[in-house]
Design a protein around this motif. Structure first.
Motif, mmCIF file in Angstrom:
data_model
loop_
_atom_site.group_PDB
_atom_site.id
_atom_site.type_symbol
_atom_site.label_atom_id
_atom_site.label_comp_id
_atom_site.label_asym_id
_atom_site.label_seq_id
_atom_site.Cartn_x
_atom_site.Cartn_y
_atom_site.Cartn_z
ATOM 1 N N LEU A 111 0.828 -1.210 0.000
ATOM 2 C CA LEU A 111 0.000 0.000 0.000
ATOM 3 C C LEU A 111 0.857 1.252 0.000
ATOM 4 N N ILE A 112 1.907 1.252 0.787
ATOM 5 C CA ILE A 112 2.804 2.416 0.846
ATOM 6 C C ILE A 112 3.495 2.628 -0.494
ATOM 7 N N ARG A 113 3.975 1.549 -1.088
ATOM 8 C CA ARG A 113 4.693 1.649 -2.355
ATOM 9 C C ARG A 113 3.761 2.044 -3.493
ATOM 10 N N GLU A 114 2.641 1.368 -3.609
ATOM 11 C CA GLU A 114 1.736 1.593 -4.737
ATOM 12 C C GLU A 114 1.108 2.982 -4.713
ATOM 13 N N ASN A 115 0.901 3.536 -3.526
ATOM 14 C CA ASN A 115 0.261 4.847 -3.404
ATOM 15 C C ASN A 115 1.259 5.974 -3.176
ATOM 16 N N ARG A 116 2.539 5.642 -3.296
ATOM 17 C CA ARG A 116 3.634 6.617 -3.219
ATOM 18 C C ARG A 116 3.541 7.458 -1.937
ATOM 19 N N CYS A 117 3.299 6.791 -0.829
ATOM 20 C CA CYS A 117 3.172 7.470 0.465
ATOM 21 C C CYS A 117 4.547 7.875 0.985
ATOM 22 N N ARG A 118 4.649 9.091 1.502
ATOM 23 C CA ARG A 118 5.918 9.572 2.054
ATOM 24 C C ARG A 118 5.772 10.138 3.461
ATOM 25 N N ARG A 119 4.576 10.502 3.848
ATOM 26 C CA ARG A 119 4.347 11.008 5.209
ATOM 27 C C ARG A 119 3.562 9.941 5.970
#
Length: 217
Positions: A35-43
């Motif tokens: 989920l973090i990788r696919e949605n390009r989460c940074r915060r």
């Protein structure tokens, strides 16, 4: 207990209760990392940092997307016997704030850790926090604490924020996030339960549990 000892905890558990725990833990965090990788989460925000082992892995995945900010909440060494009982948590030696902070700072991400009960800390801190890309709620298991954590987490959601709740116990309404998730208005929030089922052992019994993934509808 050191962070390295905490890492080995899954191995000890697997010896006692079989490979199911270790396999399902890997499966659970693989979903989170995807989920973090696919949605390009940074915060990133995590309620229940504990020893920071999985926090470090979440940060490393998010760093593929760019500069990362991590906001973590835990009782750390302030955890008491009463907390273990009230929050239905296994009795383990609590992590030390300074040790976890030092470990996470080695990632190069911006690290902000907050020590204390989230029922007291979040009301004071949340108004000053930025909107989050990804929020992982895996702190206390009492209904009171889960409701509190969700109340403040939802105020930190932007249009694309993903909130993941651990501990959706399929057969328990008295602890974990099931009651909170089941009552969410589907006109406002999109909810998916993943994966089909985990079988995790804890002090409140061997039970099926899922991750609840929540987004704005």
């Amino acid at each position: 207990m050191t962070i390295e000892k905490e890492k080995s905890g899954l191995t000890h558990a697997a010896v006692m209760f079989g490979p199911l725990i270790e396999r399902n833990t890997r499966k659970r965090y693989a979903i989170i990392y995807d989920l973090i990788r696919e949605n390009r989460c940074r915060r990133l925000m995590e309620i229940g940092t504990y020893y920071g082992v999985h926090a470090k892995e979440m940060i490393e995945v998010a760093q593929r997307n760019g500069t990362v900010e991590y906001y973590g909440f835990d009782l750390f060494e302030d955890q008491s016997e009463q907390d273990f009982v009230h929050e239905f948590m296994p009795k383990r030696e609590p992590p030390r704030y300074s040790e976890v902070n030092a470990s996470l700072e080695k990632t190069g991400a911006s690290i902000k850790l907050f020590k204390g009960n989230t029922r007291a800390v979040l009301p004071a801190i949340a108004p000053s926090l930025p909107m989050m890309d990804f929020i992982y709620i895996d702190g206390g298991h009492s209904i009171e604490t889960v409701e509190n954590d969700w109340h403040y987490a939802r105020g930190l959601m932007h249009n694309s924020t993903i909130v993941v709740f651990d501990d959706y116990y399929t057969k328990r309404m008295d602890i974990g996030c099931k009651m909170v998730i089941d009552l969410l208005p589907r006109s406002e929030f999109s909810v998916s339960l993943r994966p089909d089922d985990f079988g995790l052992f804890s002090e409140v019994g061997f039970r099926g549990t899922k991750l609840a993934v929540v987004r704005n509808a």
